[in-house]
Motif scaffolding. Sequence first.
Motif, PDB file in Angstrom:
ATOM      1  N   LEU A 126       0.883  -1.163   0.000  1.00  0.00           N
ATOM      2  CA  LEU A 126       0.000   0.000   0.000  1.00  0.00           C
ATOM      3  C   LEU A 126       0.918   1.209   0.000  1.00  0.00           C
ATOM      4  O   LEU A 126       1.784   1.339   0.867  1.00  0.00           O
ATOM      5  CB  LEU A 126      -0.891   0.007   1.245  1.00  0.00           C
ATOM      6  N   PHE A 127       0.759   2.091  -0.982  1.00  0.00           N
ATOM      7  CA  PHE A 127       1.666   3.231  -1.094  1.00  0.00           C
ATOM      8  C   PHE A 127       0.946   4.571  -1.129  1.00  0.00           C
ATOM      9  O   PHE A 127       1.567   5.616  -0.987  1.00  0.00           O
ATOM     10  CB  PHE A 127       2.549   3.096  -2.339  1.00  0.00           C
ATOM     11  N   ALA A 128      -0.370   4.553  -1.315  1.00  0.00           N
ATOM     12  CA  ALA A 128      -1.116   5.807  -1.378  1.00  0.00           C
ATOM     13  C   ALA A 128      -2.476   5.634  -0.717  1.00  0.00           C
ATOM     14  O   ALA A 128      -3.186   4.662  -0.977  1.00  0.00           O
ATOM     15  CB  ALA A 128      -1.301   6.252  -2.823  1.00  0.00           C
ATOM     16  N   ILE A 129      -2.812   6.577   0.131  1.00  0.00           N
ATOM     17  CA  ILE A 129      -4.131   6.630   0.749  1.00  0.00           C
ATOM     18  C   ILE A 129      -4.755   7.944   0.305  1.00  0.00           C
ATOM     19  O   ILE A 129      -4.162   9.011   0.497  1.00  0.00           O
ATOM     20  CB  ILE A 129      -4.042   6.547   2.288  1.00  0.00           C
ATOM     21  N   ASP A 130      -5.911   7.850  -0.298  1.00  0.00           N
ATOM     22  CA  ASP A 130      -6.583   9.027  -0.880  1.00  0.00           C
ATOM     23  C   ASP A 130      -5.672   9.763  -1.848  1.00  0.00           C
ATOM     24  O   ASP A 130      -5.642  10.998  -1.885  1.00  0.00           O
ATOM     25  CB  ASP A 130      -7.087   9.962   0.215  1.00  0.00           C
ATOM     26  N   GLY A 131      -4.901   9.006  -2.628  1.00  0.00           N
ATOM     27  CA  GLY A 131      -4.052   9.582  -3.658  1.00  0.00           C
ATOM     28  C   GLY A 131      -2.788  10.246  -3.159  1.00  0.00           C
ATOM     29  O   GLY A 131      -2.045  10.833  -3.937  1.00  0.00           O
TER      30      GLY A 131
END
Length: 163
Positions: A126-131
């Motif tokens: 996972l590398f982005a939360i909400d972009g």
Amino acid sequence: MIVPIIGNVFYSITLDPTVWIFDDRKILLNEAFSDQGSNSEEVNDLELASQRFNREVFDVKMNRPPVNRSISKREGETILKNSYVMPLHDFIKNAEIKSDATHATLVSDEDETEISIADLENGYFLFAIDGKPIKENGPVHFFYRDGSNKDNPITTINKIIIH
């Protein structure tokens, strides 16, 4: 914000999750653990491989430089609203793990977690939360492909050591 892959590999490589938001291999987090996501992933992989082949073969032969497809404003807005994971398979393949390697250690600020090479190759970051890049407990979180740790990912990973 970088994650090196070091140890029992032919090529130590450095991952930069901050640029993955524009990578075609990314998968929506909510689709990563569903059967529908894996089927569409296979179709997308074939389409992407076909596009890359055509671009490399035909553009190079005609002496045209490869051109990255630009994203529309609408696509950009969509990107900034979603959370994404990146399959690790291609990166592990590029590092070329040596045949005598047995496991990998995910190193974080507080802890080290050992996993099998197969789990690493099939896992997601996972590398982005909400972009946006993950700053708190980041730069990446590890998920097993089956989603067994979906509610409790391995967080604050800053290095992968292959043993």
